[in-house]
Scaffold this motif. Structure first.
Motif, PDB file in Angstrom:
ATOM      1  N   THR B  18       2.543   5.091  -0.726  1.00  9.91           N
ATOM      2  CA  THR B  18       2.126   5.110   0.674  1.00  9.91           C
ATOM      3  C   THR B  18       3.340   4.040   1.368  1.00  9.91           C
ATOM      4  O   THR B  18       3.841   4.904   2.512  1.00  9.91           O
ATOM      5  CB  THR B  18       0.699   4.384   0.842  1.00  9.91           C
ATOM      6  N   LEU B  19       3.279   3.203   1.065  1.00 12.19           N
ATOM      7  CA  LEU B  19       4.416   2.262   1.581  1.00 12.19           C
ATOM      8  C   LEU B  19       5.660   2.882   1.855  1.00 12.19           C
ATOM      9  O   LEU B  19       6.477   2.797   2.842  1.00 12.19           O
ATOM     10  CB  LEU B  19       4.299   0.922   0.996  1.00 12.19           C
ATOM     11  N   LEU B  20       6.176   3.682   0.417  1.00  5.81           N
ATOM     12  CA  LEU B  20       7.542   3.942   0.590  1.00  5.81           C
ATOM     13  C   LEU B  20       7.491   5.595   1.523  1.00  5.81           C
ATOM     14  O   LEU B  20       8.630   5.375   2.502  1.00  5.81           O
ATOM     15  CB  LEU B  20       7.747   4.850  -1.000  1.00  5.81           C
ATOM     16  N   LEU B  21       6.624   6.198   1.917  1.00  4.04           N
ATOM     17  CA  LEU B  21       6.639   7.089   2.733  1.00  4.04           C
ATOM     18  C   LEU B  21       6.567   6.640   4.140  1.00  4.04           C
ATOM     19  O   LEU B  21       7.302   7.249   5.008  1.00  4.04           O
ATOM     20  CB  LEU B  21       5.370   8.253   2.640  1.00  4.04           C
ATOM     21  N   ILE B  22       5.844   5.507   4.533  1.00 10.06           N
ATOM     22  CA  ILE B  22       5.672   5.010   5.839  1.00 10.06           C
ATOM     23  C   ILE B  22       7.268   4.506   6.176  1.00 10.06           C
ATOM     24  O   ILE B  22       7.599   4.615   7.038  1.00 10.06           O
ATOM     25  CB  ILE B  22       4.571   3.962   5.759  1.00 10.06           C
TER      26      ILE B  22
END
Lengths: 276, 286
Positions: B18-22
């Motif tokens: 999730t963090l990576l995509l954001i």
């Protein structure tokens, strides 16, 4: 008249349709037909001669290649942006969402001079590329940067609503049957958003092919290397070579229509496969 | 209990993904949108406010601003009247060839801006179809203001129509039919029934149409002739200043256009929000 349209109690049909057709003809249809009539005066031989000229071919190649690369970049990152905007919450999300439309609202000339300044060899961003011996501004790479900017909203805006409509139940069902997260994305979510992704890609691609304002400042406009077809049209016009300009314009239109048709067929084919 | 947790986890990505995509999404947007937008204002003010104001007070800058406002003031209402008429005919009546008509209305979006200018040169230019006639009557359309207005109308042609057509189609015609059968006239029906229903869609189309009309470059560049103080719109003036290496002035005028873009985005978001609240969902188009 009764055959032409179904009966309705509402008034104003003749006035509204009459005005619509008149305005459409005067502003769009008659001017566009001038394009085809003018190029027809050259004859097929003359048309072919202009289109297969070295410089014209090179400009068409640059235009379509850079547009394709920019559309691919936008398809990939646009999908991620759409995903993040639909599925996650984070502070400032509404501002980010609104900002996605900036390329629609910002005049292309402004984008052009700004990107050219940023990616110039000593510019804010260009200096990092210079350090690695990469030139961005005044090369085809610069054209890709400008076209990526111009096409950015298309994929995001076409994928967003479709992604929001994917039913959570389907994902849960797949997950409860033992599918991993990546499997669910690949087998359940991606097929659902694929047609929208393709539409967004096609829109970004088509927009990029015709783009002029944002490109000419950053492209360097070197014939055979970084000269785009719309610029060549302008150059021919400035030399009062109307026939040459028109021929390139018609060639561009035909190529983009062929491309959109191909993408439409691909889409129709994949949606048919999907429903089976 | 254990299976429940596992299931919940498997319909969401792990925190790291999730963090990576954001981070990827935001980096992409900052790189391509945030930094350029910021840079416009920084460049415009790079030599201080004084030079910024001076650049905007140039007579040529002023006449460019006036011409841009004039062009939008003609093009937007013209396309507004057209958009309403087209949407009324298409959404409220059944007739043959309707989908062809909708396709034709979208046509200007498929044409390169440069080509949009070119077609008017072919018609009204010195060597164009009507060129000799226009010259004999001493009328100048190309390399003059009328050509700029025409080219702008062409490139902004579909904006309002394509916003209103799906909206009015979705709303159907029962309300209008009820009004007419109760004795309202056609115009009364339109002003009192239809217009209140489509006001947000209309405004949405007008904002986008206006932004494009004021910012159009390619089409206008072809028909303008670039006569300083006469046929230069703001985007064309930006080009001239930039090519003269007068970067502060170029970015000063550009910053006005960037402000226009920001106002457009804000108003657009407000309209979307209002439309959602009043249950008049907008058609999201490009």
């Amino acid at each position: 008249m009764s055959q032409f349209r179904a009966h309705s109690v509402l008034p104003g049909f003749n006035l509204a349709l009459g005005f619509t057709l008149l305005y459409l003809s005067l502003i769009v249809l008659i001017p566009l037909s001038a394009l085809f009539v003018k190029s027809a005066t050259l004859g097929l031989g003359g048309f072919w001669h202009v289109v297969t000229g070295d410089r014209v071919l090179a400009s068409l190649r640059v235009t379509f290649f850079t547009s394709f690369v920019a559309a691919v970049i936008n398809a990939f990152f646009g999908l991620i942006v759409a995903w993040v905007l639909v599925r996650y919450t984070f502070p400032g999300k509404r501002i980010v969402d609104a900002l996605v439309d900036l390329p629609f609202a910002l005049p292309t000339a402004v984008a052009g001079i700004t990107l050219a300044t940023l990616y110039a060899p000593n510019g804010w961003l260009g200096q990092y590329f210079t350090a690695h011996d990469i030139k961005v501004a005044y090369t085809p790479l610069g054209i890709v940067v400008a076209l990526t900017f111009i096409g950015l909203p298309f994929v995001v805006r076409t994928v967003q609503p479709v992604l929001a409509d994917v039913e959570a139940e389907v994902e849960e069902a797949a997950a409860s049957l033992g599918a991993g997260r990546w499997d669910v994305f690949q087998r359940v979510i991606f097929p659902a958003i694929y047609p929208a992704l393709l539409t967004g890609f096609a829109l970004a691609f088509a927009r990029a092919i015709g783009e002029y304002g944002s490109v000419i400042f950053i492209a360097g406009n070197m014939p055979y290397i970084s000269e785009i077809a719309p610029l060549l049209i302008v150059a021919k016009l400035e030399q009062y070579d109307y026939a040459g300009a028109t021929t390139i314009a018609v060639a561009m239109l035909l190529l983009s229509f062929a491309l959109l048709l191909a993408i439409n067929i691909l889409q129709w084919w994949s949606s048919r496969r999907g429903t089976r | 209990m254990a299976t429940q947790i596992q299931r919940r986890i498997s319909t969401h990505e792990s925190v790291s993904v999730t963090l990576l995509l954001i981070v990827v999404a935001l980096s992409y947007l900052v790189l391509f949108l945030g930094i350029p937008l910021f840079a416009v204002f920084v460049q415009a003010l790079s030599k201080g406010w004084e030079l910024y104001w001076k650049a905007l007070q140039e007579p040529d800058a002023w006449s460019a601003i006036k011409l841009t406002l004039l062009t939008a003031a003609i093009a937007v209402p013209a396309n507004l009247v057209f958009g309403v008429a087209a949407a009324w005919a298409i959404a409220k009546f059944e007739f043959k060839g309707k989908s062809l008509l909708i396709t034709l209305i979208d046509l200007p979006f498929a044409v390169s801006p440069v080509v949009s200018g070119l077609v008017y040169v072919l018609l009204f230019g010195a060597q164009g179809w009507f060129g000799p006639w226009l010259q004999a009557h001493d009328i100048k359309l190309i390399f003059a203001v009328p050509g700029i207005v025409l080219a702008t109308i062409f490139v902004t042609f579909p904006f309002i129509a394509r916003e209103l057509i799906p909206l009015m189609q979705a709303q159907g015609k029962e309300e209008e039919e009820a009004a007419v059968s109760l004795g309202a006239s056609g115009w009364q029906t339109f002003w009192r029934v239809t217009l209140p229903n489509i006001k947000w869609g209309l405004l949405y189309g007008v904002i986008l149409c206006n932004a494009r009309a004021m910012g159009e470059f390619g089409a206008v560049s072809v028909v303008s002739g670039h006569i300083r103080g006469m046929t230069n719109t703001m985007p064309l003036h930006v080009e001239i200043l930039y090519n003269e290496y007068n970067f502060v002035a170029a970015f000063a005028v550009a910053s006005l256009l960037a402000l226009l873009a920001l106002v457009t985005l804000v108003v657009k978001s407000l309209v979307e929000w209002q439309a959602k609240r009043s249950g008049e969902p907008l058609h999201h188009g490009a």
